[in-house]
Design a protein around this motif. Structure first.
Motif, PDB file in Angstrom:
ATOM      1  N   ALA A   1       0.817  -1.215   0.000  1.00  0.00           N
ATOM      2  CA  ALA A   1       0.000   0.000   0.000  1.00  0.00           C
ATOM      3  C   ALA A   1       0.851   1.265   0.000  1.00  0.00           C
ATOM      4  O   ALA A   1       0.384   2.321  -0.423  1.00  0.00           O
ATOM      5  CB  ALA A   1      -0.937   0.001   1.207  1.00  0.00           C
ATOM      6  N   VAL A   2       2.091   1.171   0.465  1.00  0.00           N
ATOM      7  CA  VAL A   2       2.971   2.346   0.527  1.00  0.00           C
ATOM      8  C   VAL A   2       4.318   2.021  -0.113  1.00  0.00           C
ATOM      9  O   VAL A   2       5.351   2.564   0.265  1.00  0.00           O
ATOM     10  CB  VAL A   2       3.177   2.819   1.986  1.00  0.00           C
ATOM     11  N   PHE A   3       4.316   1.148  -1.119  1.00  0.00           N
ATOM     12  CA  PHE A   3       5.572   0.588  -1.609  1.00  0.00           C
ATOM     13  C   PHE A   3       6.462   1.615  -2.301  1.00  0.00           C
ATOM     14  O   PHE A   3       7.678   1.555  -2.217  1.00  0.00           O
ATOM     15  CB  PHE A   3       5.308  -0.585  -2.550  1.00  0.00           C
ATOM     16  N   SER A   4       5.881   2.577  -2.994  1.00  0.00           N
ATOM     17  CA  SER A   4       6.706   3.612  -3.608  1.00  0.00           C
ATOM     18  C   SER A   4       7.375   4.464  -2.534  1.00  0.00           C
ATOM     19  O   SER A   4       8.539   4.864  -2.674  1.00  0.00           O
ATOM     20  CB  SER A   4       5.876   4.487  -4.549  1.00  0.00           C
ATOM     21  N   ALA A   5       6.649   4.746  -1.450  1.00  0.00           N
ATOM     22  CA  ALA A   5       7.254   5.469  -0.327  1.00  0.00           C
ATOM     23  C   ALA A   5       8.375   4.641   0.294  1.00  0.00           C
ATOM     24  O   ALA A   5       9.437   5.162   0.652  1.00  0.00           O
ATOM     25  CB  ALA A   5       6.196   5.815   0.715  1.00  0.00           C
ATOM     26  N   PHE A   6       8.153   3.338   0.407  1.00  0.00           N
ATOM     27  CA  PHE A   6       9.201   2.440   0.897  1.00  0.00           C
ATOM     28  C   PHE A   6      10.422   2.502  -0.021  1.00  0.00           C
ATOM     29  O   PHE A   6      11.568   2.596   0.435  1.00  0.00           O
ATOM     30  CB  PHE A   6       8.665   1.013   0.977  1.00  0.00           C
ATOM     31  N   GLY A   7      10.195   2.480  -1.345  1.00  0.00           N
ATOM     32  CA  GLY A   7      11.296   2.492  -2.306  1.00  0.00           C
ATOM     33  C   GLY A   7      12.105   3.771  -2.271  1.00  0.00           C
ATOM     34  O   GLY A   7      13.309   3.762  -2.584  1.00  0.00           O
ATOM     35  N   ILE A   8      11.471   4.880  -1.888  1.00  0.00           N
ATOM     36  CA  ILE A   8      12.206   6.137  -1.751  1.00  0.00           C
ATOM     37  C   ILE A   8      13.336   5.987  -0.728  1.00  0.00           C
ATOM     38  O   ILE A   8      14.359   6.672  -0.795  1.00  0.00           O
ATOM     39  CB  ILE A   8      11.242   7.270  -1.345  1.00  0.00           C
ATOM     40  N   GLY A   9      13.155   5.055   0.198  1.00  0.00           N
ATOM     41  CA  GLY A   9      14.149   4.830   1.247  1.00  0.00           C
ATOM     42  C   GLY A   9      15.479   4.310   0.744  1.00  0.00           C
ATOM     43  O   GLY A   9      16.442   4.233   1.510  1.00  0.00           O
ATOM     44  N   PHE A  10      15.566   3.939  -0.541  1.00  0.00           N
ATOM     45  CA  PHE A  10      16.841   3.473  -1.089  1.00  0.00           C
ATOM     46  C   PHE A  10      17.640   4.623  -1.713  1.00  0.00           C
ATOM     47  O   PHE A  10      18.673   4.391  -2.333  1.00  0.00           O
ATOM     48  CB  PHE A  10      16.598   2.380  -2.138  1.00  0.00           C
ATOM     49  N   SER A  11      17.152   5.841  -1.557  1.00  0.00           N
ATOM     50  CA  SER A  11      17.828   6.978  -2.183  1.00  0.00           C
ATOM     51  C   SER A  11      18.879   7.585  -1.257  1.00  0.00           C
ATOM     52  O   SER A  11      18.778   7.517  -0.035  1.00  0.00           O
ATOM     53  CB  SER A  11      16.808   8.059  -2.569  1.00  0.00           C
ATOM     54  N   ASP A  12      19.878   8.182  -1.899  1.00  0.00           N
ATOM     55  CA  ASP A  12      20.905   8.949  -1.199  1.00  0.00           C
ATOM     56  C   ASP A  12      20.781  10.413  -1.595  1.00  0.00           C
ATOM     57  O   ASP A  12      20.031  10.771  -2.503  1.00  0.00           O
ATOM     58  CB  ASP A  12      22.296   8.432  -1.586  1.00  0.00           C
ATOM     59  N   ILE A  13      21.527  11.262  -0.911  1.00  0.00           N
ATOM     60  CA  ILE A  13      21.622  12.667  -1.320  1.00  0.00           C
ATOM     61  C   ILE A  13      22.684  12.747  -2.408  1.00  0.00           C
ATOM     62  O   ILE A  13      23.842  12.358  -2.196  1.00  0.00           O
ATOM     63  CB  ILE A  13      22.004  13.566  -0.130  1.00  0.00           C
ATOM     64  N   ALA A  14      22.311  13.214  -3.587  1.00  0.00           N
ATOM     65  CA  ALA A  14      23.252  13.184  -4.701  1.00  0.00           C
ATOM     66  C   ALA A  14      22.970  14.305  -5.689  1.00  0.00           C
ATOM     67  O   ALA A  14      21.842  14.799  -5.796  1.00  0.00           O
ATOM     68  CB  ALA A  14      23.202  11.830  -5.410  1.00  0.00           C
ATOM     69  N   GLN A  15      24.015  14.675  -6.411  1.00  0.00           N
ATOM     70  CA  GLN A  15      23.929  15.629  -7.507  1.00  0.00           C
ATOM     71  C   GLN A  15      24.746  15.082  -8.675  1.00  0.00           C
ATOM     72  O   GLN A  15      25.804  14.476  -8.472  1.00  0.00           O
ATOM     73  CB  GLN A  15      24.450  17.014  -7.103  1.00  0.00           C
ATOM     74  N   THR A  16      24.247  15.308  -9.893  1.00  0.00           N
ATOM     75  CA  THR A  16      24.922  14.806 -11.092  1.00  0.00           C
ATOM     76  C   THR A  16      25.237  15.954 -12.037  1.00  0.00           C
ATOM     77  O   THR A  16      24.425  16.873 -12.205  1.00  0.00           O
ATOM     78  CB  THR A  16      24.039  13.753 -11.797  1.00  0.00           C
ATOM     79  N   TYR A  17      26.396  15.865 -12.663  1.00  0.00           N
ATOM     80  CA  TYR A  17      26.873  16.910 -13.576  1.00  0.00           C
ATOM     81  C   TYR A  17      27.416  16.233 -14.830  1.00  0.00           C
ATOM     82  O   TYR A  17      27.870  15.079 -14.788  1.00  0.00           O
ATOM     83  CB  TYR A  17      27.985  17.741 -12.928  1.00  0.00           C
ATOM     84  N   GLU A  18      27.411  16.975 -15.945  1.00  0.00           N
ATOM     85  CA  GLU A  18      28.025  16.431 -17.143  1.00  0.00           C
ATOM     86  C   GLU A  18      28.537  17.559 -18.030  1.00  0.00           C
ATOM     87  O   GLU A  18      28.066  18.704 -17.951  1.00  0.00           O
ATOM     88  CB  GLU A  18      27.055  15.542 -17.913  1.00  0.00           C
ATOM     89  N   ALA A  19      29.528  17.222 -18.860  1.00  0.00           N
ATOM     90  CA  ALA A  19      30.115  18.195 -19.787  1.00  0.00           C
ATOM     91  C   ALA A  19      30.542  17.455 -21.044  1.00  0.00           C
ATOM     92  O   ALA A  19      31.005  16.301 -20.982  1.00  0.00           O
ATOM     93  CB  ALA A  19      31.311  18.893 -19.154  1.00  0.00           C
ATOM     94  N   ASN A  20      30.406  18.108 -22.178  1.00  0.00           N
ATOM     95  CA  ASN A  20      30.818  17.527 -23.449  1.00  0.00           C
ATOM     96  C   ASN A  20      32.333  17.639 -23.579  1.00  0.00           C
ATOM     97  O   ASN A  20      32.888  18.736 -23.480  1.00  0.00           O
ATOM     98  CB  ASN A  20      30.125  18.267 -24.602  1.00  0.00           C
ATOM     99  N   ILE A  21      33.003  16.510 -23.776  1.00  0.00           N
ATOM    100  CA  ILE A  21      34.474  16.512 -23.836  1.00  0.00           C
ATOM    101  C   ILE A  21      34.986  16.166 -25.226  1.00  0.00           C
ATOM    102  O   ILE A  21      36.194  15.983 -25.412  1.00  0.00           O
ATOM    103  CB  ILE A  21      35.073  15.544 -22.798  1.00  0.00           C
ATOM    104  N   ALA A  22      34.081  16.056 -26.210  1.00  0.00           N
ATOM    105  CA  ALA A  22      34.527  15.741 -27.568  1.00  0.00           C
ATOM    106  C   ALA A  22      35.428  16.856 -28.090  1.00  0.00           C
ATOM    107  O   ALA A  22      35.088  18.032 -28.026  1.00  0.00           O
ATOM    108  CB  ALA A  22      33.318  15.559 -28.485  1.00  0.00           C
ATOM    109  N   GLY A  23      36.590  16.460 -28.596  1.00  0.00           N
ATOM    110  CA  GLY A  23      37.490  17.423 -29.216  1.00  0.00           C
ATOM    111  C   GLY A  23      38.296  18.264 -28.257  1.00  0.00           C
ATOM    112  O   GLY A  23      38.983  19.203 -28.692  1.00  0.00           O
ATOM    113  N   LEU A  24      38.253  17.983 -26.956  1.00  0.00           N
ATOM    114  CA  LEU A  24      39.007  18.803 -26.004  1.00  0.00           C
ATOM    115  C   LEU A  24      40.480  18.409 -25.983  1.00  0.00           C
ATOM    116  O   LEU A  24      40.841  17.234 -26.114  1.00  0.00           O
ATOM    117  CB  LEU A  24      38.429  18.646 -24.593  1.00  0.00           C
ATOM    118  N   SER A  25      41.322  19.410 -25.792  1.00  0.00           N
ATOM    119  CA  SER A  25      42.739  19.141 -25.576  1.00  0.00           C
ATOM    120  C   SER A  25      42.934  18.592 -24.168  1.00  0.00           C
ATOM    121  O   SER A  25      42.003  18.602 -23.344  1.00  0.00           O
ATOM    122  CB  SER A  25      43.547  20.427 -25.734  1.00  0.00           C
ATOM    123  N   ALA A  26      44.165  18.157 -23.886  1.00  0.00           N
ATOM    124  CA  ALA A  26      44.437  17.604 -22.555  1.00  0.00           C
ATOM    125  C   ALA A  26      44.214  18.654 -21.476  1.00  0.00           C
ATOM    126  O   ALA A  26      43.638  18.362 -20.413  1.00  0.00           O
ATOM    127  CB  ALA A  26      45.867  17.072 -22.502  1.00  0.00           C
TER     128      ALA A  26
END
Length: 642
Positions: A459-484
């Motif tokens: 009855a509350v399984f999605s709320a239960f599943g939220i319990g597997f989360s951590d505090i996190a942030q994600t970032y990304e950048a395009n690196i195609a063609g970059l020099s060292a």
């Protein structure tokens, strides 16, 4: 340890799950659409009563480390088109038509943006460009744009436009018209996805902002210092100020998928289909070999976006879906009566029939134990509505109408997940949500699936599943063609952003786990490969058209676990009572009723039967058997060969 509270806000009911490191306490409350913060606090107050024996919300809040919250607010806002009008400023004369490609995209674009598109020549000299930008912004705001999305061909042109806007429209002149710059929002080089992401985020942001900051303020009134965390559709949580509105869209189903993944691992199941049946929709997702099916670049309402999203699709069938007669045919959904007025049996003025009304009159539901006795159901109201809208117009008895309505509901639910069944023999349906266990076996049989798993916390399984989360942030950048040197600078910049943001989340970067990866995409943005990367590794090969370096900074929170499946000695399940349940228009059977929480591990029984769990009722049809696992879950197996 301090408690962790997980809350999943749905359209009809809001679920609250409290974990103290050992035991779970959970409850449900009616969603209050007029003020979602009200049901949030109502639910926590109700949970405090279960924990302490009397209502003591302050005590619960001050013994809690974090509240992780998932809401349907963004999803509902987009479905109902309740949000600000968006204006788009671009240097592409073809952008609007590009964004309108496909029926779903065209409809959404017309509703959110419409004619509020202004095209400028970004290659003109700065003075002429500035004058043009001023004219176009004035026109967009005059036409009703409450938020602006700036979508230039490349990052440098967008920076030039930003500089003009900051000079010509300082905050006190532009007023309350926020501006989103698409290249700042996401480095995704695929223009359609990038701009759509900006439009949808701009549309969702004010709705989410008002509600979530209101909830935070109410928590501060209780002198709560720990921040409210928002659960996101990538399976992580973050503070309100560090959350992206677009990532709250469809976050509840991700919680269900995380719980389903835990079930898959505990029971060693090859393929588990999640069917999360709420009041309005059934959300379907897939977990294969304990891996959640995820799209690297997801979509929302059929529109491509730049962010990863769980591969979940929703169908308009739930416990509050309207069962109606259209051209002589019984149909189910997609309209829903929600929590207000709710099914007719709720007694809140509902005048339309739902499966909740049907199951009440069939005898599946006990009017006095619904929602663990939270309130009593009114069978007379259900009888009157079904007679008026189904039985009377069809010229059939009420009993025949009930059987036909249930069959239509089973059929409609089975279509929501039948296409996801690749091999019925290796597929298990994990059924949860308030309405899932009542109908899962009937729908699974139609789809050819022979095994259904109903978790004890269904009855509350999605709320239960939220319990597997951590505090996190994600970032990304395009690196195609970059020099060292450029690559090294990019890596440093991502780490600096993570350090700053995680500090604002309340944690030093040294306390966090850093997860690096390199993602290769083709010119259309389709995933070619994804490989883990170590910060100390040399510069990776970036041969693809788009190569993205991604970083996730994760502060781990305590997680619960589901006991591993193990062989147990079987014994007959012990029934607590019997119930008269209608099986055909002419036949009513006296079936045993089993209380799931009082059964020993290994308890077994066969249908027809009713199993009552905390806040849910599971129907075991004729030909199905059930077993109670060591975790207290309900494993059901169809013994009738197709």
């Amino acid at each position: 340890m301090e408690r962790l509270i997980n809350i999943d806000n749905g359209g009809t009911l809001t679920d609250i799950c409290v974990w103290d490191g050992e035991e779970f306490s959970f409850t449900k409350t009616l969603t209050t659409p007029f003020d979602l913060s009200q049901c949030l606090f109502d639910g926590m107050a109700k949970a405090s009563t279960d924990i302490f024996g009397e209502e003591d919300l302050p005590r619960l809040l001050h013994s809690t480390r974090h509240i992780r919250y998932s809401t349907t607010q963004g999803t509902n806002a987009l479905v109902e088109r309740k949000g600000p009008q968006i204006g788009v400023l671009t240097d592409s004369p073809t952008l609007a038509e590009e964004l309108r490609t496909g029926d779903a995209s065209a409809e959404l674009f017309d509703d959110l943006v419409g004619s509020r598109v202004a095209v400028i020549d970004a290659d003109r000299d700065l003075e002429e460009l500035s004058q043009d930008i001023v004219r176009q912004v004035n026109r967009l705001t005059t036409d009703g744009a409450a938020r602006l999305v700036i979508a230039m061909a490349d990052r440098e042109k967008e920076r030039t436009v930003k500089g003009v806007l900051l000079r010509k429209f300082p905050r006190h002149l532009l007023g309350s018209v926020p501006i989103l710059f698409t290249w700042e929002f996401t480095p995704d080089a695929v223009r359609g996805r990038r701009v759509w992401s900006g439009i949808i985020n701009s549309f969702l942001h004010p709705t989410m902002e008002r509600f979530l900051y209101n909830a935070e303020h109410r928590l501060r009134d209780h002198k709560v210092k720990n921040p409210l965390l928002i659960y996101r559709n990538d399976g992580a949580s973050s503070r309100v100020a560090k959350s992206v509105a677009l990532k709250t869209y469809s976050s509840g189903p991700r919680g269900g998928l995380e719980g389903t993944k835990a079930l898959s691992s505990a029971y060693g199941l090859e393929h588990v289909l999640m069917i999360d049946v709420g009041g309005t929709t059934t959300d379907v997702g897939s977990v294969k070999n304990s891996t959640i099916s995820t799209d690297r670049r997801g979509s929302i309402r059929g529109v491509p976006v730049s962010f990863a999203m769980s591969n979940v699709h929703s169908s308009g069938v739930g416990g509050s879906s309207v069962i109606a007669l259209r051209n002589g045919v019984i149909t189910v959904g997609p309209e829903s009566v929600g929590a207000a007025p709710g099914p007719a049996c709720f007694g809140f003025g509902g005048k339309q029939a739902t499966i909740t009304d049907v199951n009440l009159l069939l005898g599946v539901l006990d009017p006095d134990t619904y929602l663990d006795g939270g309130f009593s159901l009114d069978a007379q109201r259900s009888r009157a509505v079904i007679t008026e809208v189904i039985a009377g117009p069809l010229g059939i008895s009420l009993e025949e109408a009930l059987i036909r309505m249930e069959a239509a509901y089973f059929e409609r639910m089975s279509t929501s997940f039948a296409d996801d069944v690749v091999d019925a023999e290796t597929t298990t349906v994990a059924a949860f949500g308030g309405a899932g266990p009542m109908s899962a076996c009937g729908a699974a049989r139609i789809a050819g699936v022979r095994r259904v798993l109903v978790p004890r916390m269904a009855a509350v399984f999605s709320a239960f599943g939220i319990g597997f989360s951590d505090i996190a942030q994600t970032y990304e950048a395009n690196i195609a063609g970059l020099s060292a040197n450029e690559f090294a600078a990019t890596k440093t910049r991502l780490r600096e952003r993570a350090t700053r943001d995680m500090f604002q989340e309340g944690h030093e970067i040294g306390e966090c786990r850093l997860e690096w990866s390199v993602v290769q995409e083709d010119a259309e943005g389709q995933l070619l490969s994804e490989d883990s990367y170590s910060e100390s590794d040399p510069q990776p090969s970036a041969s693809a058209h788009h190569a993205m370096l991604t970083l996730t900074a994760r502060f781990e929170l305590p997680h619960a676990s589901i006991p591993q499946a193990e062989a147990t000695e079987k014994s007959p399940a012990v029934s607590s009572s019997t119930r008269n349940v209608r099986s055909t228009a002419a036949q009513v059977d006296e079936v045993p009723v089993f209380d799931l929480d009082t059964q020993k591990a290994g308890a077994a029984g066969a249908g027809p039967a009713i199993v009552e769990g905390p806040y849910f009722t599971a129907r075991v049809p004729q030909g199905w058997k059930f077993d109670v696992t060591v975790a207290g879950d309900l494993m059901l197996t169809d013994t009738i060969e197709n």
